[in-house]
Design a protein around this motif. Structure first.
Motif, mmCIF file in Angstrom:
data_model
loop_
_atom_site.group_PDB
_atom_site.id
_atom_site.type_symbol
_atom_site.label_atom_id
_atom_site.label_comp_id
_atom_site.label_asym_id
_atom_site.label_seq_id
_atom_site.Cartn_x
_atom_site.Cartn_y
_atom_site.Cartn_z
ATOM 1 N N VAL A 144 1.022 -1.530 -0.096
ATOM 2 C CA VAL A 144 0.087 -0.066 0.138
ATOM 3 C C VAL A 144 0.775 1.354 -0.235
ATOM 4 O O VAL A 144 0.501 2.650 -0.202
ATOM 5 N N ARG A 145 1.938 1.067 0.456
ATOM 6 C CA ARG A 145 2.795 1.879 0.243
ATOM 7 C C ARG A 145 3.984 1.814 -0.976
ATOM 8 O O ARG A 145 5.269 1.954 -0.683
ATOM 9 N N LEU A 146 3.601 2.256 -1.983
ATOM 10 C CA LEU A 146 4.805 1.269 -3.548
ATOM 11 C C LEU A 146 5.596 2.435 -2.847
ATOM 12 O O LEU A 146 6.669 1.851 -3.740
ATOM 13 N N HIS A 147 5.642 4.013 -2.693
ATOM 14 C CA HIS A 147 7.214 4.193 -2.693
ATOM 15 C C HIS A 147 8.020 3.695 -2.005
ATOM 16 O O HIS A 147 9.823 3.603 -2.425
ATOM 17 N N ASP A 148 7.933 3.525 -0.531
ATOM 18 C CA ASP A 148 8.609 3.494 0.560
ATOM 19 C C ASP A 148 9.034 1.667 0.110
ATOM 20 O O ASP A 148 10.472 1.676 0.810
ATOM 21 N N THR A 149 8.168 0.872 -0.239
ATOM 22 C CA THR A 149 8.297 -0.479 -0.480
ATOM 23 C C THR A 149 9.085 -0.338 -1.484
ATOM 24 O O THR A 149 10.235 -1.012 -1.554
ATOM 25 N N PHE A 150 8.786 0.032 -2.454
ATOM 26 C CA PHE A 150 10.052 -0.180 -3.444
ATOM 27 C C PHE A 150 11.543 -0.196 -3.623
ATOM 28 O O PHE A 150 12.252 -0.377 -4.140
ATOM 29 N N ARG A 151 11.431 1.999 -2.912
ATOM 30 C CA ARG A 151 12.530 2.288 -3.030
ATOM 31 C C ARG A 151 13.559 1.581 -1.461
ATOM 32 O O ARG A 151 14.722 1.361 -2.373
ATOM 33 N N ASP A 152 13.072 1.126 -1.089
ATOM 34 C CA ASP A 152 13.958 0.290 0.430
ATOM 35 C C ASP A 152 13.713 -0.849 0.592
ATOM 36 O O ASP A 152 14.636 -0.810 0.989
ATOM 37 N N THR A 153 12.894 -1.415 0.066
ATOM 38 C CA THR A 153 12.374 -3.137 0.879
ATOM 39 C C THR A 153 13.142 -3.867 -1.198
ATOM 40 O O THR A 153 13.597 -4.454 -1.311
ATOM 41 N N ILE A 154 12.264 -3.420 -2.045
ATOM 42 C CA ILE A 154 12.304 -4.037 -3.067
ATOM 43 C C ILE A 154 13.356 -3.495 -3.927
ATOM 44 O O ILE A 154 14.106 -4.834 -4.806
ATOM 45 N N LEU A 155 13.252 -2.532 -4.350
ATOM 46 C CA LEU A 155 15.194 -2.271 -4.972
ATOM 47 C C LEU A 155 16.336 -1.634 -4.676
ATOM 48 O O LEU A 155 16.991 -2.614 -5.524
ATOM 49 N N GLY A 156 15.681 -1.144 -4.037
ATOM 50 C CA GLY A 156 16.915 -0.586 -2.624
ATOM 51 C C GLY A 156 17.291 0.555 -3.332
ATOM 52 O O GLY A 156 16.821 1.254 -4.362
ATOM 53 N N PRO A 157 17.714 2.101 -2.505
ATOM 54 C CA PRO A 157 17.508 2.966 -3.216
ATOM 55 C C PRO A 157 18.579 3.273 -3.994
ATOM 56 O O PRO A 157 18.439 4.430 -4.542
ATOM 57 N N ASP A 158 19.553 2.472 -4.448
ATOM 58 C CA ASP A 158 20.384 2.697 -5.217
ATOM 59 C C ASP A 158 20.363 2.812 -6.363
ATOM 60 O O ASP A 158 20.032 3.332 -7.310
ATOM 61 N N LYS A 159 19.366 1.501 -6.835
ATOM 62 C CA LYS A 159 18.325 1.167 -7.829
ATOM 63 C C LYS A 159 17.452 2.402 -8.281
ATOM 64 O O LYS A 159 16.869 2.629 -9.739
ATOM 65 N N TRP A 160 16.476 2.747 -6.913
ATOM 66 C CA TRP A 160 15.609 3.486 -6.933
ATOM 67 C C TRP A 160 15.891 4.734 -7.558
ATOM 68 O O TRP A 160 15.662 5.298 -8.551
ATOM 69 N N ASP A 161 17.747 5.146 -7.511
ATOM 70 C CA ASP A 161 17.820 5.992 -8.276
ATOM 71 C C ASP A 161 18.464 6.591 -9.393
ATOM 72 O O ASP A 161 18.444 7.736 -10.162
ATOM 73 N N LEU A 162 18.816 5.180 -9.754
ATOM 74 C CA LEU A 162 19.247 5.215 -11.160
ATOM 75 C C LEU A 162 17.548 5.244 -11.801
ATOM 76 O O LEU A 162 17.783 5.853 -13.189
ATOM 77 N N LEU A 163 16.752 4.352 -11.039
ATOM 78 C CA LEU A 163 15.347 4.862 -12.411
ATOM 79 C C LEU A 163 14.942 6.500 -12.443
ATOM 80 O O LEU A 163 14.548 6.730 -13.054
ATOM 81 N N LEU A 164 14.929 7.320 -11.351
ATOM 82 C CA LEU A 164 15.096 7.962 -11.073
ATOM 83 C C LEU A 164 15.807 9.093 -11.691
ATOM 84 O O LEU A 164 15.158 10.268 -12.807
ATOM 85 N N GLN A 165 16.560 9.287 -12.601
ATOM 86 C CA GLN A 165 18.005 9.596 -12.506
ATOM 87 C C GLN A 165 17.996 9.353 -14.908
ATOM 88 O O GLN A 165 18.245 9.379 -15.466
#
Length: 162
Positions: free
Chosen positions: A40-61
């Protein structure tokens, strides 16, 4: 036009559950809904648990992520941009008359049980929450999740055909 809308039930697992909860946004009307291990918290779950901050940042870039979840899958930057458009808990409040069953594993390490509890408090219509002593995908107690689901659908969907 040949589909009887009174017989539509939706079941979603994990991110699929998020999709089911956002279905009213797309115009899909279900008569009953079942959520298994819903994110239910997509942003937090994908950034922190599923992808991790590094991969999340790559996608944002604007860069793609290869071998996502070590499964050989790739994610395009558009995935994150699309993900950020949805507020699952806000969408859940629109299910005013739709019965919702929430099933969640107490040993889920991907999506914590507080997601299920938050969702339960947001859903305004008929609802029920069940915790199963198992993991994210009910590895050892799948039959229990299936039984709960079938009972829910039988309670809220008219008998089908024949």
């Amino acid at each position: 036009p040949r589909i009887d809308a009174s017989k539509i039930g939706l079941l979603g697992l994990s991110f699929g559950a998020s999709t089911v909860l956002c279905a009213p946004e797309t115009g899909l009307k279900a008569r009953a809904v079942v959520i298994w291990s819903g994110v239910v918290r997509l942003h937090d779950t994908f950034r922190d648990t599923i992808l991790g901050p590094d991969k999340w940042d790559l996608l944002l870039q604007g860069k793609s992520v290869k071998n996502f979840y070590n499964k050989g899958f790739a994610l395009a930057p558009s995935f994150v941009q699309d993900l950020l458009k949805y507020d699952v808990l806000r969408e859940a409040t629109k299910l005013r008359h739709t019965p919702v069953l929430i099933v969640h594993g107490t040993k889920d390490t991907v999506v914590p049980t507080d997601h299920a509890k938050e969702l339960f408090h947001k859903v305004p219509g008929p609802k029920r929450i069940e915790f199963i002593e198992d993991d994210h995908v009910f590895t050892d107690r799948l039959s229990q999740a299936i039984t709960l689901t079938l009972d829910w659908f039988r309670s809220y969907l008219p008998a089908c055909g024949g």
